[in-house]
Design a protein around this motif. Sequence first.
Motif, mmCIF file in Angstrom:
data_model
loop_
_atom_site.group_PDB
_atom_site.id
_atom_site.type_symbol
_atom_site.label_atom_id
_atom_site.label_comp_id
_atom_site.label_asym_id
_atom_site.label_seq_id
_atom_site.Cartn_x
_atom_site.Cartn_y
_atom_site.Cartn_z
ATOM 1 N N ASP A 230 5.245 4.764 2.318
ATOM 2 C CA ASP A 230 5.599 5.947 3.108
ATOM 3 C C ASP A 230 6.269 5.556 4.420
ATOM 4 O O ASP A 230 7.269 6.155 4.822
ATOM 5 C CB ASP A 230 4.357 6.802 3.392
ATOM 6 N N THR B 109 0.841 -1.198 0.000
ATOM 7 C CA THR B 109 0.000 0.000 0.000
ATOM 8 C C THR B 109 0.877 1.251 0.000
ATOM 9 O O THR B 109 2.048 1.203 0.400
ATOM 10 C CB THR B 109 -0.899 0.041 1.246
ATOM 11 N N GLN B 110 0.313 2.364 -0.405
ATOM 12 C CA GLN B 110 1.052 3.626 -0.374
ATOM 13 C C GLN B 110 1.439 3.986 1.064
ATOM 14 O O GLN B 110 2.526 4.495 1.310
ATOM 15 C CB GLN B 110 0.245 4.757 -1.007
ATOM 16 N N ASP B 111 0.569 3.693 2.017
ATOM 17 C CA ASP B 111 0.884 3.958 3.427
ATOM 18 C C ASP B 111 2.131 3.190 3.849
ATOM 19 O O ASP B 111 2.961 3.690 4.603
ATOM 20 C CB ASP B 111 -0.288 3.579 4.336
#
Length: 76
Positions: free
Chosen positions: A65, A60-62
């Motif tokens: 990050d 996921t993008q989370d």
Amino acid sequence: HNEQQELTKAVDFFTQSFKIDPKNQNTLYKLSGAYMLSGDCNNALKYYNMCKELGGNSITQDYIDAIEKTCGDKQK
């Protein structure tokens, strides 16, 4: 202390799963996450990169990050 024990159990569990199916992106992603939470960026990045090479469908993008924030300065 208890959290570290749980992370160790998670790493052990996902390592067993990895041995059974080393191309399972979900396992690679979870193994990377468990290592990241344990503070082991070398292994976190190793399994993260393996997952990415297989398509990275679980990432996921989370998580991108988070791993860049936590381990970004340790990437080669």
